[in-house]
Design an enzyme around this catalytic site. Structure first.
Site, PDB file in Angstrom:
ATOM      1  N   GLY A 190       0.831  -1.197   0.000  1.00  0.00           N
ATOM      2  CA  GLY A 190       0.000   0.000   0.000  1.00  0.00           C
ATOM      3  C   GLY A 190       0.867   1.249   0.000  1.00  0.00           C
ATOM      4  N   SER A 191       0.310   2.306   0.507  1.00  0.00           N
ATOM      5  CA  SER A 191       0.994   3.592   0.452  1.00  0.00           C
ATOM      6  C   SER A 191       2.139   3.657   1.456  1.00  0.00           C
ATOM      7  CB  SER A 191       0.007   4.729   0.726  1.00  0.00           C
ATOM      8  OG  SER A 191      -0.358   4.751   2.092  1.00  0.00           O
ATOM      9  N   THR A 192       3.105   4.517   1.161  1.00  0.00           N
ATOM     10  CA  THR A 192       4.213   4.732   2.082  1.00  0.00           C
ATOM     11  C   THR A 192       3.724   5.303   3.406  1.00  0.00           C
ATOM     12  OG1 THR A 192       5.809   4.996   0.288  1.00  0.00           O
ATOM     13  CG2 THR A 192       6.378   5.988   2.390  1.00  0.00           C
TER      14      THR A 192
ATOM     15  N   GLY B  90       2.402   2.521   5.392  1.00  0.00           N
ATOM     16  CA  GLY B  90       3.527   1.679   5.772  1.00  0.00           C
ATOM     17  C   GLY B  90       4.277   2.232   6.972  1.00  0.00           C
TER      18      GLY B  90
ATOM     19  N   GLU C  79       5.682  -3.479   0.744  1.00  0.00           N
ATOM     20  CA  GLU C  79       5.882  -2.872  -0.562  1.00  0.00           C
ATOM     21  C   GLU C  79       4.995  -1.641  -0.624  1.00  0.00           C
ATOM     22  OE1 GLU C  79       4.748  -3.414  -5.032  1.00  0.00           O
ATOM     23  OE2 GLU C  79       6.146  -4.999  -4.479  1.00  0.00           O
TER      24      GLU C  79
ATOM     25  N   CYS D 211       1.472   0.705  -8.101  1.00  0.00           N
ATOM     26  CA  CYS D 211       2.648   1.395  -7.570  1.00  0.00           C
ATOM     27  C   CYS D 211       3.811   1.398  -8.546  1.00  0.00           C
ATOM     28  CB  CYS D 211       3.057   0.790  -6.234  1.00  0.00           C
ATOM     29  SG  CYS D 211       3.176  -1.009  -6.247  1.00  0.00           S
TER      30      CYS D 211
END
Length: 481
Positions: free
Chosen positions: A226-228, A231, A248, A282
């Site tokens: 998913g998104s940073t 994360g 990731e 992504c």
């Protein structure tokens, strides 16, 4: 398909709660309904997985694990078309892409089934008569949090290495594609030989259950795509229990085009790379860097290729790009793109919201040279791409590496040496030469920098779900002479 109702699956049994609707992003019709849970279901899943890890033979039985996964893959093959249609109805991607994802998921299951019976350690003799044995053992309970953009591949690339390693698992699918994930998992969950609690599944419309997984002391591994930003939240939440993390995260993938490339052919492939899953991947192409000698031609060809894409319901023939995942996401992305267009040096192709039902948005291409601009640095998760000019290889690398991300990139050239030079210099986990978005079960993928931690796909994915143990013993040596 309105009759579809999917339950949670906890400790080997279906569990029903209040159901929520799954919406087709192309038509806004209800595809079906899924049991919507939260913290109680997450807690029950973790408890069942822990019991299975501690009490069942699953962690110790590689042949059983392989057989279960091979049977799962075989059971999915007759269902490919039905699964692909369900994926398109929930996610919106073109039917051909959905079918490819289902087939790719089956291939990945088979790949990890093959690895299951070969997870070796090694033995050293550091001193005479002293043996140091290194064994790779399952890490414990693994939680796999699955996104909606590629819910087949992104489920199996986390779940399968976890199962191959001997972990027991909790799966939390995205609510947007909960029906598809339930259908994909069904033959595995109902396999007569899998012990109860090895695979547990709960869905939710919020995030409370997922947050619990990140903090729960009985969860040993979190696998998240998913998104940073999310994360980082998971990393902070997992700190107290020191979990293993497989993350990731976001990307800002560059495509570097050298002047010897076939511009028209490259433009077609880049347009597909920009609009894969409506730009909601992504690794999608976010920035195109074209050499000064081919910049004008590349800009014109890419605009033409993007403008010519057939956009519509993914179930219709000839569709190249479907809708975004839902209308609120479409509107948020459209607002970001509008802001980018206000600041760009040139708007080459301006995307629009078509006058039709569904979460559709046409592609946008802008030219901009300042890599500090927000839209050159931030991931805009939709059909948006920028193009910029460079003079030589050094400038191309400097521009491409000016980012906090490092997930993927591509280089387009007929000069093999130049392609390899640039690939070596780019700070990305994956670099394609004359392709983009080519992923394989056998080849590890993951990000540098803020694009993630660990690797999925390939043999090295097993490291995210195992612990390395050193066993010391000193049997001595037989007296010599």
């Amino acid at each position: 398909m309105e009759q579809i109702i999917t339950p949670h699956w906890i400790d080997g049994a279906a569990v029903h709660t209040i159901a929520a609707g799954s919406i087709d992003p192309a038509t806004s019709a209800v595809v079906g309904r899924f049991a919507a849970g939260g913290v109680p279901e997450a807690q029950a899943c973790v408890a069942a997985a822990r019991r299975a890890f501690e009490a069942s033979d699953w962690p110790l039985a590689p042949r059983l694990r392989q057989r279960v996964m091979l049977d799962w893959a075989a059971a999915l093959r007759p269902r490919v078309d039905a699964l692909a249609e369900l994926l398109t109805r929930e996610n919106g991607k073109p039917l051909a892409a959905s079918r490819g994802e289902v087939l790719g998921s089956i291939s990945e299951i088979e790949y990890y089934a093959g690895l299951t019976r070969h997870i070796p350690g090694h033995v050293l003799e550091p001193e005479p008569g002293v043996l140091s044995t290194m064994t790779r053992e399952p890490a414990g309970v693994a939680a796999v949090i699955v996104p909606w953009n590629a819910p087949g591949i992104l489920l199996v690339r986390g779940l399968c290495p976890a199962l191959a390693a001997g972990c027991t698992t909790v799966v939390k699918p995205a609510h947007q594609t909960a029906l598809f994930n339930a259908a994909l998992l069904d033959p595995l969950l109902r396999h007569p030989q899998i012990p109860p609690g090895v695979v547990n599944v709960f869905a939710e419309t919020g995030h409370d259950g997922a947050k619990l997984l990140a903090t729960h002391a009985e969860v040993d591994v979190i696998c998240f795509t998913g998104s940073t930003a999310v994360g980082k939240e998971i990393m902070r939440a997992a700190a107290d229990t020191m979990k293993k993390l497989s993350l990731e995260l976001g990307g800002k993938s560059c495509a570097i085009v050298l002047p010897d490339a076939d511009i028209d052919a490259v433009a077609q492939k880049l347009a597909a790379g920009v609009t894969i899953i409506a730009g909601q991947q992504c690794t999608a192409v976010r920035r195109v860097l074209a050499h000064a000698d081919c910049f004008d031609a590349m800009k014109a060809a890419l605009a033409k290729a993007l403008d010519a894409l057939a956009i519509g319901n993914g179930l219709d023939d000839g569709i190249a790009m479907g809708p975004l995942i839902d209308i609120p996401s479409r509107d948020r992305i459209a607002a970001q793109i509008a802001k980018a267009c206000e600041q760009a040096d040139e708007v080459v192709l301006r995307g629009t919201i078509p006058d039709r039902p569904g979460a559709f948005l046409t592609p946008t291409l802008v030219h901009h040279q300042d890599t500090h601009a927000f839209f050159m640095q931030e991931e805009i998760f939709g059909p948006f791409v920028s193009i910029e000019r460079f003079e030589d290889e050094a400038e191309a690398v400097q521009r491409a590496n000016h980012t906090t991300f490092g997930l993927s990139a591509s280089v387009w050239t007929n000069d093999g040496a130049a392609g390899l030079r640039l690939a070596r210099a780019l700070r990305n986990g994956t670099v394609w030469i004359n392709e983009h978005n080519k992923l394989f079960p056998e080849a590890e993928t993951g990000g540098f920098r803020q694009s993630g931690i660990g690797r999925l796909h390939g043999y090295d994915a097993l490291a995210d779900f195992t612990e390395l143990k050193h066993i010391y013993q000193a049997p001595g040596v037989v007296a010599r002479g």
